[in-house]
Design an enzyme around this catalytic site. Structure first.
Site, PDB file in Angstrom:
ATOM      1  N   ASP A 227      38.933  32.146  34.593  1.00 43.51           N
ATOM      2  CA  ASP A 227      39.412  30.764  34.495  1.00 43.51           C
ATOM      3  C   ASP A 227      38.879  29.975  35.699  1.00 43.51           C
ATOM      4  OD1 ASP A 227      41.021  31.817  36.595  1.00 43.51           O
ATOM      5  OD2 ASP A 227      42.592  32.291  35.164  1.00 43.51           O
TER       6      ASP A 227
ATOM      7  N   ASP B 124      45.162  34.469  49.519  1.00 39.51           N
ATOM      8  CA  ASP B 124      45.388  35.861  49.901  1.00 39.51           C
ATOM      9  C   ASP B 124      44.203  36.495  50.634  1.00 39.51           C
ATOM     10  OD1 ASP B 124      44.043  35.747  47.458  1.00 39.51           O
ATOM     11  OD2 ASP B 124      45.478  36.969  46.355  1.00 39.51           O
TER      12      ASP B 124
ATOM     13  N   ASP C 262      39.781  27.263  38.598  1.00 32.94           N
ATOM     14  CA  ASP C 262      40.860  26.578  39.308  1.00 32.94           C
ATOM     15  C   ASP C 262      40.275  25.493  40.196  1.00 32.94           C
ATOM     16  OD1 ASP C 262      42.825  28.233  38.225  1.00 32.94           O
ATOM     17  OD2 ASP C 262      42.441  29.771  39.727  1.00 32.94           O
TER      18      ASP C 262
HETATM   19  P1  ATP Z   1      41.412  36.270  38.450  1.00 33.58           P
HETATM   20  O1  ATP Z   1      41.705  34.928  37.861  1.00 33.58           O
HETATM   21  O2  ATP Z   1      40.027  36.750  38.257  1.00 33.58           O
HETATM   22  O3  ATP Z   1      42.426  37.287  38.103  1.00 33.58           O
HETATM   23  P2  ATP Z   1      41.931  34.870  40.906  1.00 33.58           P
HETATM   24  O4  ATP Z   1      41.640  35.212  42.322  1.00 33.58           O
HETATM   25  O5  ATP Z   1      41.309  33.639  40.359  1.00 33.58           O
HETATM   26  O6  ATP Z   1      41.551  36.136  40.031  1.00 33.58           O
HETATM   27  P3  ATP Z   1      44.362  33.603  40.212  1.00 33.58           P
HETATM   28  O7  ATP Z   1      45.697  34.222  39.948  1.00 33.58           O
HETATM   29  O8  ATP Z   1      43.663  32.880  39.135  1.00 33.58           O
HETATM   30  O9  ATP Z   1      43.470  34.804  40.735  1.00 33.58           O
HETATM   31  O10 ATP Z   1      44.533  32.670  41.483  1.00 33.58           O
HETATM   32  C1  ATP Z   1      43.573  31.739  41.916  1.00 33.58           C
HETATM   33  C2  ATP Z   1      43.550  31.685  43.439  1.00 33.58           C
HETATM   34  O11 ATP Z   1      44.842  31.315  43.935  1.00 33.58           O
HETATM   35  C3  ATP Z   1      43.256  33.012  44.122  1.00 33.58           C
HETATM   36  O12 ATP Z   1      41.886  33.277  44.217  1.00 33.58           O
HETATM   37  C4  ATP Z   1      43.888  32.811  45.485  1.00 33.58           C
HETATM   38  O13 ATP Z   1      43.097  32.020  46.307  1.00 33.58           O
HETATM   39  C5  ATP Z   1      45.134  32.033  45.129  1.00 33.58           C
HETATM   40  N1  ATP Z   1      46.279  32.934  44.849  1.00 33.58           N
HETATM   41  C6  ATP Z   1      46.717  33.345  43.648  1.00 33.58           C
HETATM   42  N2  ATP Z   1      47.778  34.147  43.755  1.00 33.58           N
HETATM   43  C7  ATP Z   1      48.033  34.236  45.067  1.00 33.58           C
HETATM   44  C8  ATP Z   1      49.016  34.902  45.838  1.00 33.58           C
HETATM   45  N3  ATP Z   1      49.952  35.679  45.251  1.00 33.58           N
HETATM   46  N4  ATP Z   1      48.981  34.742  47.182  1.00 33.58           N
HETATM   47  C9  ATP Z   1      48.049  33.970  47.765  1.00 33.58           C
HETATM   48  N5  ATP Z   1      47.096  33.339  47.098  1.00 33.58           N
HETATM   49  C10 ATP Z   1      47.076  33.444  45.779  1.00 33.58           C
HETATM   50 MG    MG Z   2      41.628  32.819  38.481  1.00 34.20          MG
END
Ligand code: ATP
Ligand code: MG
Length: 437
Positions: free
Chosen positions: A56, A135, A58
């Site tokens: 996705d 994170d 963001d």
């Molecule tokens: P994917 O979507 O591939 O599972 P992602 O890193 O994009 O991985 P998301 O849950 O979509 O994960 O979150 C987008 C971004 O928001 C992350 O890359 C991170 O920067 C931040 N983020 C999400 N969850 C957390 C958390 N629990 N603590 C800190 N930052 C977070």
């Molecule tokens: Mg994501």
């Protein structure tokens, strides 16, 4: 916090706009046109840099949620803990968040619970502040739509090149703030093939038990991400290594300690491997099948205990599955349709032993037959069921009506009337399991 920004020009990174979804680009350009800053951030930047297709996109901006809503007609504001905007384009949703602020102590909009967990977090800020909320350093890279640079405050680009997952700030504090980050660490390590920084590994060992403070519904969501992302087997091994698996699936972990000659771990490993293979081939995987595999050994152990008091095998397996599931949903709240399917897959297993009379044809019409049969195959492949039994069911399904009748006709000489098995065959599921030859 010190923030030494490093900008990577377009010529210094590989992210091209052709890899970015049209809708995400529309959102970025629209925000820019309205005079706001707009960046792609998080997993999508990380994945684009790896040449992978992001799950996705963001977007993060200095516009606050109400301002975002004014810019997009197709926009809905969601969330309590983090107020976010969702911009809808048919089935695609672009998440647009406002930069979050930093100073926890000075603002009552940010609330921690007594274990240090962040419960509410609606302080808006600048990009420099937003970075520290993320994170891992590789998840804190910002792709600026204004000049196509990648903005890096935390050395994320270097870590990305080194394939390193490093937490921003003190690992243990960050894990305590949000224990789900521990699951994210494992998930990204398995999915991306990145190493966990030694400090992160250390903090995982010391903080794993805090995971039990996470609400069961959120843990279930994370469990799905962990095991349906195509790297389930490695995820499982890492979760066990860091003591996280026993928090998520206590009964399964306990059953694993009884393993003999690779049982029942082999069964679980095979289930996880099959699931990863299916995803790699672009096939779908059902959550309940894999979750049933997690529950199978505890269900079987309990059923064997209960069967000592007698009773119908099918009913006993149902009771055992109910019992095991009711304990599991306290940790990972699974929806009812999932638990129903899991219970069926488990309790159908003894039914496969009946090969004589009308029972096999009845079982064939059971709505969960296919899953039950696949489960049986898996058990047979890993020594938990007679391979000949599985092979019989494979033949039976493909046989015509006439052949099927012959296959289920009672043969009295040397065979058990009920099961159709040779008299001297001892079911492995009722005895100590034997490895497949
Ligand atoms: P994917 O979507 O591939 O599972 P992602 O890193 O994009 O991985 P998301 O849950 O979509 O994960 O979150 C987008 C971004 O928001 C992350 O890359 C991170 O920067 C931040 N983020 C999400 N969850 C957390 C958390 N629990 N603590 C800190 N930052 C977070
Ligand atoms: Mg994501």
């Amino acid at each position: 916090m010190p923030s030494k920004v490093r900008l990577y020009q377009r010529s210094e990174h590989c992210i091209s706009r052709t890899q970015i979804s049209d809708n995400a680009l529309k959102v970025l350009y629209k925000l820019k046109k309205e005079g706001f800053d707009a960046y792609l951030v998080g997993g999508c930047v990380r994945d684009l840099l790896l040449g992978r297709e992001p799950k996705d996109f963001d977007v993060v901006t200095n516009a606050d949620p109400d301002e975002i809503k004014k810019v997009f007609r197709n926009c809905r504001l969601i969330g309590r803990r983090f107020r976010l905007a969702h911009v809808h384009f048919g089935r695609e949703v672009i998440e647009v968040a406002t930069f979050r602020g930093e100073d926890a102590k000075q603002n009552d909009k940010q609330i921690l619970n007594k274990e240090g967990r962040l419960l509410r977090d609606n302080v808006y800020g600048t990009i420099e502040e937003d970075v520290w909320r993320r994170d891992f350093t590789v998840n804190a890279l910002y792709y600026n739509i204004k000049d196509y640079t990648v903005v890096d405050y935390v050395g994320g680009m270097e870590d990305h090149k080194a394939g390193m997952l490093r937490l921003i700030g003190d690992p243990e504090t960050r894990f305590r703030e949000d224990p789900v980050r521990m699951l994210r660490a494992v998930r990204f390590a398995a999915k991306l093939g990145f190493k966990l920084h030694p400090d992160c590994q250390k903090a995982l060992h010391t903080t794993a038990s805090v995971l039990d403070s996470i609400p069961s519904a959120r843990l279930y969501d994370e469990v799905l991400k962990l095991f349906l992302s195509g790297s389930a087997l490695q995820t499982f091994e890492l979760l066990r290594q860091y003591g996280l698996f026993k928090v998520l699936f206590p009964a399964t972990e306990k059953s694993l300690s009884f393993e003999e000659e690779g049982f029942p771990k082999l069964f679980l490993i095979k289930a996880l491997q099959n699931s990863d293979n299916r995803i790699a081939e672009g096939k779908t995987v059902t959550a309940y099948f894999l979750l049933a595999a997690f529950m199978w050994e505890p269900v079987q152990m309990l059923a064997k205990e209960l069967l000592k008091k007698g009773g119908d095998e099918y009913m006993v397996y149902q009771d055992a599955a109910n019992e095991v599931l009711s304990r599991q949903i306290k940790v990972t709240a699974m929806p009812r349709h999932i638990t129903t399917a899991m219970r069926e897959v488990c309790s159908l297993q003894p039914k496969f032993n009946a090969r004589v009379g009308a029972k096999p044809s009845r079982l064939l019409t059971h709505p969960r037959f296919r899953a039950g049969y696949d489960f049986l195959l898996l058990r047979a492949e890993t020594g938990g069921a007679d391979p000949e039994l599985a092979e019989w069911w494979t033949r039976y399904q493909n046989a015509n009506e006439n052949e099927q009748r012959k296959m289920t006709a009672p043969v009295r000489n040397g065979q058990n009337k009920k099961t159709g098995l040779k008299r001297n065959y001892r079911r492995p599921s009722q005895n100590k399991p034997k490895p497949a030859e």
